[in-house]
Write a protein that holds these residues in place. Structure first.
Motif, PDB file in Angstrom:
ATOM      1  N   GLY A  68    -112.231  -9.265  -6.284  1.00  0.00           N
ATOM      2  CA  GLY A  68    -111.670 -10.425  -6.969  1.00  0.00           C
ATOM      3  C   GLY A  68    -110.274 -10.177  -7.477  1.00  0.00           C
ATOM      4  O   GLY A  68    -109.398 -11.050  -7.395  1.00  0.00           O
ATOM      5  N   MET A  69    -110.030  -8.981  -8.004  1.00  0.00           N
ATOM      6  CA  MET A  69    -108.691  -8.638  -8.479  1.00  0.00           C
ATOM      7  C   MET A  69    -107.683  -8.691  -7.332  1.00  0.00           C
ATOM      8  O   MET A  69    -106.588  -9.262  -7.463  1.00  0.00           O
ATOM      9  CB  MET A  69    -108.693  -7.238  -9.108  1.00  0.00           C
ATOM     10  N   VAL A  70    -108.043  -8.088  -6.203  1.00  0.00           N
ATOM     11  CA  VAL A  70    -107.124  -8.054  -5.059  1.00  0.00           C
ATOM     12  C   VAL A  70    -106.882  -9.474  -4.535  1.00  0.00           C
ATOM     13  O   VAL A  70    -105.750  -9.846  -4.199  1.00  0.00           O
ATOM     14  CB  VAL A  70    -107.688  -7.143  -3.957  1.00  0.00           C
ATOM     15  N   GLU A  71    -107.925 -10.280  -4.493  1.00  0.00           N
ATOM     16  CA  GLU A  71    -107.763 -11.651  -4.026  1.00  0.00           C
ATOM     17  C   GLU A  71    -106.829 -12.446  -4.932  1.00  0.00           C
ATOM     18  O   GLU A  71    -106.007 -13.239  -4.454  1.00  0.00           O
ATOM     19  CB  GLU A  71    -109.127 -12.334  -3.965  1.00  0.00           C
ATOM     20  N   ARG A  72    -106.929 -12.213  -6.231  1.00  0.00           N
ATOM     21  CA  ARG A  72    -106.046 -12.911  -7.185  1.00  0.00           C
ATOM     22  C   ARG A  72    -104.671 -12.269  -7.272  1.00  0.00           C
ATOM     23  O   ARG A  72    -103.736 -12.857  -7.826  1.00  0.00           O
ATOM     24  CB  ARG A  72    -106.701 -12.926  -8.574  1.00  0.00           C
ATOM     25  N   GLY A  73    -104.547 -11.040  -6.792  1.00  0.00           N
ATOM     26  CA  GLY A  73    -103.269 -10.340  -6.846  1.00  0.00           C
ATOM     27  C   GLY A  73    -102.901  -9.871  -8.232  1.00  0.00           C
ATOM     28  O   GLY A  73    -101.721  -9.686  -8.544  1.00  0.00           O
ATOM     29  N   HIS A 105    -105.186   4.378  -7.131  1.00  0.00           N
ATOM     30  CA  HIS A 105    -103.811   4.087  -7.562  1.00  0.00           C
ATOM     31  C   HIS A 105    -102.890   3.985  -6.349  1.00  0.00           C
ATOM     32  O   HIS A 105    -102.079   3.053  -6.247  1.00  0.00           O
ATOM     33  CB  HIS A 105    -103.311   5.176  -8.511  1.00  0.00           C
ATOM     34  N   GLY A 106    -103.027   4.935  -5.428  1.00  0.00           N
ATOM     35  CA  GLY A 106    -102.197   4.893  -4.229  1.00  0.00           C
ATOM     36  C   GLY A 106    -102.593   3.781  -3.279  1.00  0.00           C
ATOM     37  O   GLY A 106    -101.735   3.125  -2.676  1.00  0.00           O
ATOM     38  N   GLU A 107    -103.878   3.553  -3.144  1.00  0.00           N
ATOM     39  CA  GLU A 107    -104.380   2.542  -2.211  1.00  0.00           C
ATOM     40  C   GLU A 107    -103.950   1.133  -2.609  1.00  0.00           C
ATOM     41  O   GLU A 107    -103.726   0.276  -1.749  1.00  0.00           O
ATOM     42  CB  GLU A 107    -105.905   2.633  -2.167  1.00  0.00           C
ATOM     43  N   LEU A 108    -103.842   0.890  -3.915  1.00  0.00           N
ATOM     44  CA  LEU A 108    -103.580  -0.468  -4.414  1.00  0.00           C
ATOM     45  C   LEU A 108    -102.096  -0.798  -4.551  1.00  0.00           C
ATOM     46  O   LEU A 108    -101.750  -1.891  -5.012  1.00  0.00           O
ATOM     47  CB  LEU A 108    -104.269  -0.659  -5.772  1.00  0.00           C
ATOM     48  N   ALA A 109    -101.235   0.115  -4.159  1.00  0.00           N
ATOM     49  CA  ALA A 109     -99.801  -0.156  -4.247  1.00  0.00           C
ATOM     50  C   ALA A 109     -99.452  -1.454  -3.524  1.00  0.00           C
ATOM     51  O   ALA A 109     -99.942  -1.725  -2.433  1.00  0.00           O
ATOM     52  CB  ALA A 109     -99.016   1.004  -3.633  1.00  0.00           C
ATOM     53  N   GLU A 110     -98.648  -2.273  -4.177  1.00  0.00           N
ATOM     54  CA  GLU A 110     -98.137  -3.546  -3.639  1.00  0.00           C
ATOM     55  C   GLU A 110     -99.206  -4.641  -3.545  1.00  0.00           C
ATOM     56  O   GLU A 110     -98.993  -5.665  -2.900  1.00  0.00           O
ATOM     57  CB  GLU A 110     -97.469  -3.334  -2.269  1.00  0.00           C
ATOM     58  N   THR A 111    -100.373  -4.438  -4.213  1.00  0.00           N
ATOM     59  CA  THR A 111    -101.398  -5.488  -4.233  1.00  0.00           C
ATOM     60  C   THR A 111    -101.345  -6.327  -5.503  1.00  0.00           C
ATOM     61  O   THR A 111    -101.992  -7.369  -5.578  1.00  0.00           O
ATOM     62  CB  THR A 111    -102.809  -4.877  -4.134  1.00  0.00           C
ATOM     63  N   GLY A 112    -100.609  -5.864  -6.512  1.00  0.00           N
ATOM     64  CA  GLY A 112    -100.639  -6.510  -7.818  1.00  0.00           C
ATOM     65  C   GLY A 112    -101.744  -5.979  -8.700  1.00  0.00           C
ATOM     66  O   GLY A 112    -101.857  -6.371  -9.868  1.00  0.00           O
ATOM     67  N   VAL A 113    -102.570  -5.089  -8.152  1.00  0.00           N
ATOM     68  CA  VAL A 113    -103.666  -4.470  -8.900  1.00  0.00           C
ATOM     69  C   VAL A 113    -103.329  -2.992  -9.075  1.00  0.00           C
ATOM     70  O   VAL A 113    -102.733  -2.373  -8.195  1.00  0.00           O
ATOM     71  CB  VAL A 113    -105.009  -4.626  -8.157  1.00  0.00           C
ATOM     72  N   GLN A 114    -103.730  -2.417 -10.196  1.00  0.00           N
ATOM     73  CA  GLN A 114    -103.408  -1.024 -10.455  1.00  0.00           C
ATOM     74  C   GLN A 114    -104.628  -0.280 -10.972  1.00  0.00           C
ATOM     75  O   GLN A 114    -105.546  -0.880 -11.542  1.00  0.00           O
ATOM     76  CB  GLN A 114    -102.288  -0.908 -11.483  1.00  0.00           C
ATOM     77  N   CYS A 115    -104.635   1.022 -10.765  1.00  0.00           N
ATOM     78  CA  CYS A 115    -105.695   1.871 -11.296  1.00  0.00           C
ATOM     79  C   CYS A 115    -105.048   3.065 -11.986  1.00  0.00           C
ATOM     80  O   CYS A 115    -104.186   3.734 -11.396  1.00  0.00           O
ATOM     81  CB  CYS A 115    -106.638   2.344 -10.194  1.00  0.00           C
ATOM     82  N   THR A 116    -105.468   3.319 -13.215  1.00  0.00           N
ATOM     83  CA  THR A 116    -104.922   4.407 -14.016  1.00  0.00           C
ATOM     84  C   THR A 116    -106.048   5.353 -14.403  1.00  0.00           C
ATOM     85  O   THR A 116    -107.128   4.923 -14.812  1.00  0.00           O
ATOM     86  CB  THR A 116    -104.248   3.864 -15.291  1.00  0.00           C
ATOM     87  N   LEU A 117    -105.801   6.639 -14.287  1.00  0.00           N
ATOM     88  CA  LEU A 117    -106.738   7.660 -14.737  1.00  0.00           C
ATOM     89  C   LEU A 117    -106.384   8.073 -16.161  1.00  0.00           C
ATOM     90  O   LEU A 117    -105.247   8.439 -16.439  1.00  0.00           O
ATOM     91  CB  LEU A 117    -106.664   8.886 -13.822  1.00  0.00           C
ATOM     92  N   LEU A 118    -107.356   8.028 -17.052  1.00  0.00           N
ATOM     93  CA  LEU A 118    -107.237   8.641 -18.370  1.00  0.00           C
ATOM     94  C   LEU A 118    -107.975   9.968 -18.296  1.00  0.00           C
ATOM     95  O   LEU A 118    -109.194   9.993 -18.083  1.00  0.00           O
ATOM     96  CB  LEU A 118    -107.847   7.747 -19.453  1.00  0.00           C
ATOM     97  N   ALA A 119    -107.244  11.085 -18.426  1.00  0.00           N
ATOM     98  CA  ALA A 119    -107.832  12.414 -18.272  1.00  0.00           C
ATOM     99  C   ALA A 119    -107.603  13.219 -19.547  1.00  0.00           C
ATOM    100  O   ALA A 119    -106.713  14.070 -19.616  1.00  0.00           O
ATOM    101  CB  ALA A 119    -107.240  13.134 -17.066  1.00  0.00           C
ATOM    102  N   PRO A 120    -108.410  12.965 -20.574  1.00  0.00           N
ATOM    103  CA  PRO A 120    -108.213  13.676 -21.843  1.00  0.00           C
ATOM    104  C   PRO A 120    -108.842  15.050 -21.838  1.00  0.00           C
ATOM    105  O   PRO A 120    -109.714  15.359 -21.015  1.00  0.00           O
ATOM    106  CB  PRO A 120    -108.921  12.760 -22.849  1.00  0.00           C
ATOM    107  N   GLY A 121    -108.388  15.865 -22.788  1.00  0.00           N
ATOM    108  CA  GLY A 121    -109.081  17.101 -23.120  1.00  0.00           C
ATOM    109  C   GLY A 121    -110.030  16.795 -24.266  1.00  0.00           C
ATOM    110  O   GLY A 121    -110.666  15.740 -24.285  1.00  0.00           O
TER     111      GLY A 121
END
Length: 266
Positions: free
Chosen positions: A130-135, A172-188
């Motif tokens: 749905g996110m990708v479809e909506r951009g 994150h890399g796959e979604l480039a230029e789709t308007g959708v993003q993915c972020t990793l939160l990697a805490p200690g």
């Protein structure tokens, strides 16, 4: 890239919202203007949080008391979210165990994999089309610095977080230029109920106080990272050192060191 603009019809979903980083993400996104769907097992905590933030921030908040480690419960939530306009998904729920895998409770270890890895995958698959479809859309996946290296006496957690880390950065890399993003939160180490849930009473003694970061700080940096379209957010100096160590220290060296450290946790 910025976060999608909040609207009356869109929702931000936060799993593990009843405590720790999830609780802080809920507060941050509510103040950002998002209406929310909060997911956790403890309905009483969710309801109290929803009532307070709804009054303070003027946003609509729905709660879903769901054990995401249970496939049937998770499937119902995924079916619902697939049909909703989800602007933000924070895949945050998770827990750890410590000790020898050979003597661990198999059911508890399976629950950990279901929650830390399979549920993250299922929820992402539910909202991503749905996110990708909506951009437009943003996904946050809470991984861990533990996923950057082997974790003797913390094996299931390290493995499940390696999955989360890699999934987030791959997307994150796959979604480039789709308007959708993915972020990793990697805490200690983060000040939450983590040690209590993990039944790790000595964790505070193994990791000195100054090396911990607060849940509020981790959540604030995560939201800022999503808003900036960042690939990875690593809050705190110690977590950054852990990340570099996990990437560049030979496995044959880091494994024995962590085995010695994690033996002292329980």
């Amino acid at each position: 890239m910025s976060l999608p603009t909040p609207t009356r019809d869109t929702r931000a979903v936060i799993t593990g919202a009843s405590s720790g980083i999830g609780y802080a993400l809920t507060e941050g996104l509510a103040r950002y203007g998002y209406s929310l769907i909060l997911v956790a097992r403890r309905e009483d905590r969710l309801r109290a949080l929803a009532e307070r933030l709804s009054a303070e921030c003027g946003v609509e908040i729905e709660i879903r008391a769901v054990d995401l480690a249970q496939r049937d419960e998770r499937a119902k939530l995924c079916d619902e979210l697939a049909g909703r306009d989800i602007a933000v998904l924070c895949n945050n729920a998770g827990f750890a165990t410590y000790g020898e895998l050979a003597t661990a409770n198999p059911a508890r270890e399976r629950q950990q994999v279901e929650l830390n890895s399979v549920a993250v995958h299922d929820l992402t698959l539910a909202v991503l089309p749905g996110m990708v479809e909506r951009g437009a859309g943003a996904i946050l996946i809470t991984g861990s610095t533990a996923g950057n290296q082997p974790g003797p006496h913390n094996a299931t957690y390290a493995a499940s977080k390696a999955f989360a880390n890699t999934l987030a950065e791959s997307l994150h890399g796959e979604l480039a230029e789709t308007g959708v993003q993915c972020t990793l939160l990697a805490p200690g180490p983060v000040r939450t109920e983590y040690a209590e849930v993990a039944e790790a009473p000595n964790l505070d003694r193994v990791v000195p106080g100054p090396l911990w970061v607060s849940a509020d700080r981790a959540a604030a940096e995560a939201i800022a990272g999503m808003a900036a379209g960042r690939r990875r957010v690593v809050p705190g100096a110690f977590a950054k050192v852990q990340t570099l160590g996990g990437q560049y220290t030979p496995r044959g060296l880091v494994g024995p060191i962590l085995r010695t450290v994690y033996r002292k946790v329980k």
